[in-house]
Scaffold this motif. Sequence first.
Motif, PDB file in Angstrom:
ATOM      1  N   SER A 278       0.833  -1.204   0.000  1.00 12.23           N
ATOM      2  CA  SER A 278       0.000   0.000   0.000  1.00 12.23           C
ATOM      3  C   SER A 278       0.866   1.253   0.000  1.00 12.23           C
ATOM      4  CB  SER A 278      -0.936   0.004   1.214  1.00 12.23           C
ATOM      5  OG  SER A 278      -1.850  -1.067   1.144  1.00 12.23           O
ATOM      6  N   TYR A 279       2.003   1.195   0.661  1.00 16.96           N
ATOM      7  CA  TYR A 279       2.928   2.321   0.649  1.00 16.96           C
ATOM      8  C   TYR A 279       3.541   2.486  -0.740  1.00 16.96           C
ATOM      9  CZ  TYR A 279       6.705   5.467   2.145  1.00 16.96           C
ATOM     10  OH  TYR A 279       7.559   6.537   2.285  1.00 16.96           O
ATOM     11  N   ALA A 280       3.838   1.365  -1.413  1.00 19.58           N
ATOM     12  CA  ALA A 280       4.355   1.428  -2.777  1.00 19.58           C
ATOM     13  C   ALA A 280       3.334   2.082  -3.704  1.00 19.58           C
ATOM     14  CB  ALA A 280       4.709   0.028  -3.270  1.00 19.58           C
ATOM     15  N   ALA A 281       2.057   1.718  -3.546  1.00 22.34           N
ATOM     16  CA  ALA A 281       1.005   2.337  -4.350  1.00 22.34           C
ATOM     17  C   ALA A 281       0.870   3.815  -4.014  1.00 22.34           C
ATOM     18  CB  ALA A 281      -0.318   1.611  -4.114  1.00 22.34           C
ATOM     19  N   CYS A 282       1.027   4.136  -2.750  1.00 23.09           N
ATOM     20  CA  CYS A 282       0.986   5.519  -2.264  1.00 23.09           C
ATOM     21  C   CYS A 282       2.102   6.347  -2.912  1.00 23.09           C
ATOM     22  CB  CYS A 282       1.135   5.473  -0.745  1.00 23.09           C
ATOM     23  SG  CYS A 282       1.389   7.020   0.116  1.00 23.09           S
ATOM     24  N   LEU A 283       3.312   5.812  -2.960  1.00 25.92           N
ATOM     25  CA  LEU A 283       4.440   6.495  -3.600  1.00 25.92           C
ATOM     26  C   LEU A 283       4.193   6.695  -5.091  1.00 25.92           C
ATOM     27  CD1 LEU A 283       7.463   4.634  -1.944  1.00 25.92           C
ATOM     28  CD2 LEU A 283       6.885   7.059  -1.652  1.00 25.92           C
ATOM     29  N   THR A 284       3.562   5.697  -5.703  1.00 19.89           N
ATOM     30  CA  THR A 284       3.277   5.789  -7.128  1.00 19.89           C
ATOM     31  C   THR A 284       2.299   6.915  -7.415  1.00 19.89           C
ATOM     32  OG1 THR A 284       3.597   3.379  -7.251  1.00 19.89           O
ATOM     33  CG2 THR A 284       2.628   4.447  -9.162  1.00 19.89           C
ATOM     34  N   LEU A 285       1.260   7.030  -6.592  1.00 21.66           N
ATOM     35  CA  LEU A 285       0.293   8.115  -6.761  1.00 21.66           C
ATOM     36  C   LEU A 285       0.951   9.467  -6.521  1.00 21.66           C
ATOM     37  CD1 LEU A 285      -2.602   9.139  -7.202  1.00 21.66           C
ATOM     38  CD2 LEU A 285      -2.993   8.826  -4.744  1.00 21.66           C
TER      39      LEU A 285
ATOM     40  N   SER B 132       0.917  12.309  -9.402  1.00 20.74           N
ATOM     41  CA  SER B 132       0.228  13.582  -9.162  1.00 20.74           C
ATOM     42  C   SER B 132       1.175  14.759  -9.063  1.00 20.74           C
ATOM     43  CB  SER B 132      -0.588  13.485  -7.870  1.00 20.74           C
ATOM     44  OG  SER B 132       0.261  13.466  -6.729  1.00 20.74           O
ATOM     45  N   ARG B 133       2.460  14.506  -9.153  1.00 22.76           N
ATOM     46  CA  ARG B 133       3.484  15.545  -8.992  1.00 22.76           C
ATOM     47  C   ARG B 133       3.314  16.285  -7.665  1.00 22.76           C
ATOM     48  NH1 ARG B 133       4.457  12.456 -12.542  1.00 22.76           N
ATOM     49  NH2 ARG B 133       5.234  12.980 -14.637  1.00 22.76           N
ATOM     50  N   GLY B 134       2.999  15.512  -6.633  1.00 22.84           N
ATOM     51  CA  GLY B 134       2.956  16.053  -5.282  1.00 22.84           C
ATOM     52  C   GLY B 134       1.608  16.552  -4.806  1.00 22.84           C
ATOM     53  N   LYS B 135       0.589  16.503  -5.663  1.00 18.72           N
ATOM     54  CA  LYS B 135      -0.741  16.920  -5.196  1.00 18.72           C
ATOM     55  C   LYS B 135      -1.246  15.969  -4.114  1.00 18.72           C
ATOM     56  CE  LYS B 135      -2.156  19.151  -9.505  1.00 18.72           C
ATOM     57  NZ  LYS B 135      -3.118  19.129 -10.634  1.00 18.72           N
ATOM     58  N   PHE B 136      -0.857  14.709  -4.263  1.00 20.30           N
ATOM     59  CA  PHE B 136      -1.120  13.725  -3.219  1.00 20.30           C
ATOM     60  C   PHE B 136       0.227  13.384  -2.588  1.00 20.30           C
ATOM     61  CE2 PHE B 136      -4.749  13.311  -5.988  1.00 20.30           C
ATOM     62  CZ  PHE B 136      -5.806  13.180  -5.105  1.00 20.30           C
ATOM     63  N   ARG B 137       0.321  13.613  -1.296  1.00 21.27           N
ATOM     64  CA  ARG B 137       1.590  13.361  -0.607  1.00 21.27           C
ATOM     65  C   ARG B 137       1.523  12.038   0.123  1.00 21.27           C
ATOM     66  NH1 ARG B 137       5.008  17.403   3.409  1.00 21.27           N
ATOM     67  NH2 ARG B 137       6.825  16.031   3.607  1.00 21.27           N
ATOM     68  N   CYS B 138       2.534  11.213  -0.060  1.00 20.64           N
ATOM     69  CA  CYS B 138       2.588   9.890   0.564  1.00 20.64           C
ATOM     70  C   CYS B 138       3.379   9.953   1.869  1.00 20.64           C
ATOM     71  CB  CYS B 138       3.250   8.905  -0.403  1.00 20.64           C
ATOM     72  SG  CYS B 138       3.367   7.225   0.224  1.00 20.64           S
ATOM     73  N   VAL B 139       2.756   9.513   2.969  1.00 18.78           N
ATOM     74  CA  VAL B 139       3.391   9.587   4.285  1.00 18.78           C
ATOM     75  C   VAL B 139       3.235   8.246   5.009  1.00 18.78           C
ATOM     76  CG1 VAL B 139       3.503  10.838   6.483  1.00 18.78           C
ATOM     77  CG2 VAL B 139       2.779  12.035   4.404  1.00 18.78           C
ATOM     78  N   ASP B 140       4.276   7.812   5.639  1.00 17.62           N
ATOM     79  CA  ASP B 140       4.239   6.596   6.451  1.00 17.62           C
ATOM     80  C   ASP B 140       3.181   6.754   7.553  1.00 17.62           C
ATOM     81  OD1 ASP B 140       5.326   5.457   9.247  1.00 17.62           O
ATOM     82  OD2 ASP B 140       5.966   4.103   7.655  1.00 17.62           O
ATOM     83  N   PRO B 141       2.330   5.734   7.786  1.00 21.61           N
ATOM     84  CA  PRO B 141       1.231   5.902   8.752  1.00 21.61           C
ATOM     85  C   PRO B 141       1.696   6.109  10.188  1.00 21.61           C
ATOM     86  CG  PRO B 141       1.387   3.613   8.034  1.00 21.61           C
ATOM     87  CD  PRO B 141       2.289   4.417   7.139  1.00 21.61           C
ATOM     88  N   TYR B 142       2.792   5.474  10.572  1.00 20.01           N
ATOM     89  CA  TYR B 142       3.268   5.625  11.949  1.00 20.01           C
ATOM     90  C   TYR B 142       3.819   7.031  12.162  1.00 20.01           C
ATOM     91  CZ  TYR B 142       5.203   4.121  16.435  1.00 20.01           C
ATOM     92  OH  TYR B 142       5.476   3.990  17.773  1.00 20.01           O
ATOM     93  N   GLU B 143       4.526   7.564  11.172  1.00 18.25           N
ATOM     94  CA  GLU B 143       5.050   8.919  11.274  1.00 18.25           C
ATOM     95  C   GLU B 143       3.934   9.953  11.185  1.00 18.25           C
ATOM     96  OE1 GLU B 143       8.179   9.479   8.460  1.00 18.25           O
ATOM     97  OE2 GLU B 143       9.409   7.869   9.295  1.00 18.25           O
TER      98      GLU B 143
END
Length: 273
Positions: free
Chosen positions: A35-42, A46-57
């Motif tokens: 899911s994090y890999a998919a998050c990074l892909t998005l 999106s060129r940063g419109k969607f930001r991917c962040v680790d859930p624990y952090e």
Amino acid sequence: MAIELLEKEAREIHKIRPKIKTVLDHGVVTGAGDSYAACLTLEGKSRGKFRCVDPYELLDWEPPDNLVVVSVSGKPKVYQHLMKAFYRRSNILLVTANPSSVISSLANEIIEIPYVHNQRLPGTLSFVATLKVLYALGGYTEPEEISKPIKLGRNPFFVGKSENFGIAYFAWLKMAEVFGEQANAERLEQFLHSPIFSSGGRNVIVFSSGDPRELDLSNEDREKFILTECKTSLCNAETMILSLIQEMKERNWDKIYFLENEKVLRISSKLIY
């Protein structure tokens, strides 16, 4: 048996057609593992419109206005903590294949991943299904391409630019889960600055995006720097899945490492669930 199951899933990839009405123009996305890999892909798409962040952090962050929680199973405990912390403080969208999970009641909206979890496998079809849902949620599409497997070899180094970095990260995870083998994933520019010096004797798999620098790299040593024929992240994901199956056949490796390493699996599961 493992190869047969993965081949069966690979044949289903192009049949996945998410039906989603909600479209967001921005947000914070979180997930772990595939899911994090998919998050990074998005994030890359999106060129940063969607930001991917680790859930624990993310637990230490201020609540974003839109929070997209991605979890195929909906079971990891970190999501319970996170969604309780941001409940009624963020617009929470839960992207999951398990809409009846414990955390479902904490979401403003549930978006179902079109994937049925029948057996414990390294996520391949589930990853593609998740990624297609996230792309639909962000309003992104990609043209369909024909993927062809490539030679992975031992301890490959995966490189990708923008959304394809998420695919490189996914590829790294699959090498760990299937073979218990060290691999690496890096962004194109970062790879050239230092990690390239650790790639001696290893195949460097470049998930191509059509960037001319990728071709420049391959022209330096075509045997070492292997470019995929795809230009899109979804095709590159399928390429990795097909290449993984091919590598398993070449090694006569018809098993899944993470399912057989009971000690590490116990530690991992205890901390996740």
